[in-house]
Design an enzyme around this catalytic site. Structure first.
Site, PDB file in Angstrom:
ATOM      1  N   TYR A   1      -2.335  -3.507 -30.968  1.00 28.23           N
ATOM      2  CA  TYR A   1      -1.931  -4.649 -30.136  1.00 28.23           C
ATOM      3  C   TYR A   1      -0.421  -4.664 -29.947  1.00 28.23           C
ATOM      4  CZ  TYR A   1      -2.033  -9.342 -28.154  1.00 28.23           C
ATOM      5  OH  TYR A   1      -1.914 -10.424 -27.317  1.00 28.23           O
TER       6      TYR A   1
ATOM      7  N   PHE B   1       5.764  -4.475   1.322  1.00 23.44           N
ATOM      8  CA  PHE B   1       4.315  -4.245   1.267  1.00 23.44           C
ATOM      9  C   PHE B   1       3.585  -5.595   1.244  1.00 23.44           C
ATOM     10  CE2 PHE B   1       0.333  -3.363  -1.079  1.00 23.44           C
ATOM     11  CZ  PHE B   1      -0.247  -2.569  -0.104  1.00 23.44           C
ATOM     12  N   ASP B   2       2.304  -5.593   1.622  1.00 20.05           N
ATOM     13  CA  ASP B   2       1.611  -6.880   1.807  1.00 20.05           C
ATOM     14  C   ASP B   2       1.481  -7.720   0.535  1.00 20.05           C
ATOM     15  OD1 ASP B   2      -0.277  -5.088   0.899  1.00 20.05           O
ATOM     16  OD2 ASP B   2      -1.911  -5.878   2.104  1.00 20.05           O
TER      17      ASP B   2
ATOM     18  N   ASP C   1      10.935  -1.292  -5.069  1.00 19.82           N
ATOM     19  CA  ASP C   1       9.478  -1.227  -5.135  1.00 19.82           C
ATOM     20  C   ASP C   1       9.167   0.266  -5.168  1.00 19.82           C
ATOM     21  OD1 ASP C   1       6.811  -1.017  -4.642  1.00 19.82           O
ATOM     22  OD2 ASP C   1       6.744  -2.568  -3.103  1.00 19.82           O
TER      23      ASP C   1
ATOM     24  N   ALA D   1       6.554   2.380  -5.973  1.00 22.70           N
ATOM     25  CA  ALA D   1       5.233   3.015  -5.971  1.00 22.70           C
ATOM     26  C   ALA D   1       5.291   4.512  -5.643  1.00 22.70           C
ATOM     27  CB  ALA D   1       4.311   2.286  -4.996  1.00 22.70           C
TER      28      ALA D   1
ATOM     29  N   LYS E   1       0.125   5.219  -7.850  1.00 26.13           N
ATOM     30  CA  LYS E   1       0.529   6.179  -6.820  1.00 26.13           C
ATOM     31  C   LYS E   1       1.233   7.368  -7.497  1.00 26.13           C
ATOM     32  CE  LYS E   1       0.093   2.218  -4.309  1.00 26.13           C
ATOM     33  NZ  LYS E   1      -0.280   0.931  -4.920  1.00 26.13           N
TER      34      LYS E   1
ATOM     35  N   HIS F   1      -7.043  -9.527   5.066  1.00 25.45           N
ATOM     36  CA  HIS F   1      -7.696  -8.286   5.493  1.00 25.45           C
ATOM     37  C   HIS F   1      -8.664  -7.722   4.462  1.00 25.45           C
ATOM     38  CE1 HIS F   1      -4.091  -7.104   3.322  1.00 25.45           C
ATOM     39  NE2 HIS F   1      -4.599  -5.922   3.136  1.00 25.45           N
TER      40      HIS F   1
HETATM   41  N1  F0G Z   1       4.163  -1.821  -3.413  1.00 32.92           N
HETATM   42  C1  F0G Z   1       3.767  -0.865  -2.564  1.00 32.92           C
HETATM   43  C2  F0G Z   1       4.773  -0.144  -1.722  1.00 32.92           C
HETATM   44  C3  F0G Z   1       2.415  -0.561  -2.465  1.00 32.92           C
HETATM   45  O1  F0G Z   1       2.021   0.372  -1.612  1.00 32.92           O
HETATM   46  C4  F0G Z   1       1.494  -1.254  -3.285  1.00 32.92           C
HETATM   47  C5  F0G Z   1       0.071  -0.982  -3.211  1.00 32.92           C
HETATM   48  C6  F0G Z   1       1.969  -2.233  -4.168  1.00 32.92           C
HETATM   49  C7  F0G Z   1       3.318  -2.479  -4.198  1.00 32.92           C
HETATM   50  C8  F0G Z   1       1.048  -3.015  -5.056  1.00 32.92           C
HETATM   51  O2  F0G Z   1       0.590  -2.223  -6.080  1.00 32.92           O
HETATM   52  O3  F0G Z   1      -1.878  -2.044  -5.715  1.00 32.92           O
HETATM   53  O4  F0G Z   1      -0.839  -1.470  -7.904  1.00 32.92           O
HETATM   54  O5  F0G Z   1      -0.980  -3.815  -7.175  1.00 32.92           O
HETATM   55  N2  F0G Z   1      -0.447  -0.294  -2.321  1.00 32.92           N
HETATM   56  C9  F0G Z   1      -1.827   0.095  -2.199  1.00 32.92           C
HETATM   57  C10 F0G Z   1      -2.014   0.752  -0.872  1.00 32.92           C
HETATM   58  C11 F0G Z   1      -2.812  -0.971  -2.460  1.00 32.92           C
HETATM   59  O6  F0G Z   1      -3.180   1.011  -0.526  1.00 32.92           O
HETATM   60  O7  F0G Z   1      -1.053   1.057  -0.183  1.00 32.92           O
HETATM   61  P1  F0G Z   1      -0.865  -2.402  -6.753  1.00 32.92           P
END
Ligand code: F0G
Length: 458
Positions: A72, A124-125, A215, A217, A258, A450
């Site tokens: 833990y 990102f969304d 960010d 990823a 990613k 979406h």
């Molecule tokens: N930032 C970016 C640039 C992303 O592409 C994503 C996720 C996230 C943050 C959020 O990360 O999914 O681990 O919570 N992108 C995926 C996509 C979902 O399909 O592009 P997460």
């Protein structure tokens, strides 16, 4: 003869996938209310919905799973992950989280409040969702070139410094908790940010006393493009470029699904111990104790190993050359795609592809459904459905680009699969003039619609 290129790995384990008939797909997509997120994965032949968590781990990552320490507190896996993040990105402090949006949730709980402004390059969304959920505003300062798919600019993820400066000058610094730099910029087509732009954003931010958050990823793919496209970086290793990039970041949020090539996981990297301390509180509340934060020990081990593999040039070259393979095929077939090639996906310009479908009927979504019907290939809409409604007026937002993203999982498909995708799109393109209507919404959620939207054919 010059030897052709081949991937820098071979395949040790396979997973069976199944083709389906058009009649089956017609029923399945109807049952899914024309939302591909509602399809079962066994109803999909080639799944290009996302590159997130869909990659194939290596034998070394799987062996790391066996060495995971599930304590833990203070597990050795936590320290392995900590060491990898420090070694590769240079962050002294980090918090594990279960994925990228969890990192956003923890960080923004610490830093973003109602009425704030968060400038960046096409957030990102989920990032935008987490900002708007806190009644703050995400301001897109991406360069204009990013919104014309036919302009070939090597760094379409770049921030327009004029736009950013305008935001910084016309608002008090207290209202701007951070600038977010998304590397690579997913929303504009997996397009990279140049080192020059990273430096310039950082120096503007410092002038105004504002922290820079990456960010992260697809940070390694961004470094690959810096190496390949930016003057002065051709001879530098990916790791050297990554270390240089992160000199200009105060904080990083990471979706490890990613570029760390794991199926689940994320983290936040910090340089400031005080910010780390404040964020730790939210990590404990939302994710878990600070030495596991929503991850199991075995997953932290695989993540640490994945960070090393994901920043190797040979791996990145194999990865991005496959994306480029599909991109080249589509260009050759006359399919309108975002120029130039991005890192994780090929973005098809749906407005150009389907010129007769009105914007109000969700052009890119219409193309996504057509591609599924044609060949069982699942792409994803990056258009008006994803752009959602304006949080204040509740009007539909129509972004300047309607894109279908064909996202390539890491180390999963072969170029034969890419070939199927290319020919399927060619077949649809040949009959594009007969596609004149799209879809209307039957049911939608109030945020991030979406994922769960239900549609009907017009
Ligand atoms: N930032 C970016 C640039 C992303 O592409 C994503 C996720 C996230 C943050 C959020 O990360 O999914 O681990 O919570 N992108 C995926 C996509 C979902 O399909 O592009 P997460």
């Amino acid at each position: 003869m010059e030897l052709p290129f081949a991937e820098s790995y071979k395949i040790k384990m396979v997973e069976v996938i199944r083709r389906s008939t058009r009649a089956e797909r017609e029923k399945w997509i109807q049952d899914a209310r024309f939302n591909v997120f509602n399809l079962r994965s066994d109803q999909v032949f080639i799944d290009l919905l996302t590159d997130s968590g869909t990659g194939a781990m290596s034998d070394r990552q799987w062996s790391e799973m066996m060495l995971g320490d599930e304590s833990y507190a203070g597990s050795s896996s936590y320290y392995k992950m900590k060491e990898a993040i420090r070694d590769i990105m240079g962050f002294e402090y980090f918090l594990p989280t279960h994925q990228g949006r969890a990192a956003e949730n923890v960080l923004f709980s610490t830093m973003v409040k109602k009425g704030d402004l968060v400038p960046g390059n096409a957030h990102f969304d989920t990032t935008k969702g987490h900002i708007e959920f806190r009644r703050a505003e995400a301001i897109d300062c991406t360069i204009d070139e990013a919104f014309d798919t036919q302009i070939s600019h090597p760094f379409k993820g770049n921030v327009d410094l004029g736009k950013l400066e305008h935001v910084l000058k016309s608002n008090p610094a207290e209202r701007i908790p951070m600038i977010i730099l998304t590397v690579t910029c997913n929303t504009s087509g997996g397009q990279p940010v140049s080192m020059e732009n990273i430096k310039a954003v950082h120096s503007l931010a410092k002038k105004h006393g504002i922290p820079v958050v990456f960010d992260s990823a697809r940070f390694a793919e961004n470094a690959y493009f810096i190496k390949m496209r930016e003057k002065g970086y051709g001879h530098r290793t990916i790791r050297e470029i990554v270390r240089e990039m992160y000199q200009y970041a105060d904080v990083a949020t990471m979706s490890s699904k990613k570029d760390a090539i794991v199926n689940m996981g994320g983290f936040i990297g910090f340089k400031d111990p005080e910010l780390f301390r404040r964020a730790s509180l939210y990590n404990i509340m939302f994710e878990g104790f600070i030495t596991y934060g929503g991850m199991s020990g075995r997953d932290m081990n695989a993540l640490a190993q994945g960070l090393y593999e994901g920043t190797e040039f040979d791996y990145l070259e194999s990865r991005i050359r496959q994306v480029e393979y599909l991109w080249n095929r589509l260009n050759d077939l006359g399919i309108p795609v975002q120029q130039p090639v991005g890192g994780h996906a090929v973005f098809v310009d749906a407005k150009r592809f389907l010129p007769f479908v009105p914007a109000s009927q969700f052009i890119a979504q219409t193309l996504v459904v057509e591609l599924y019907l044609e060949a069982g290939v699942r792409g994803v809409e990056i258009g008006a459905l994803m752009a959602d409604r304006d949080p204040v007026t509740r009007e539909n937002r129509y972004p300047s680009l309607e894109l279908m993203r064909l996202t390539i999982p890491r180390r999963v498909y072969t170029n034969n699969h890419m070939e199927v995708v290319a020919v399927a799109l060619k077949n649809i393109h040949d009959r594009k003039d007969s596609i004149t209507t799209g879809y209307q919404i039957k049911h939608e959620a109030s945020l991030l619609r979406h994922f769960t939207v239900e549609l009907e054919k017009i």
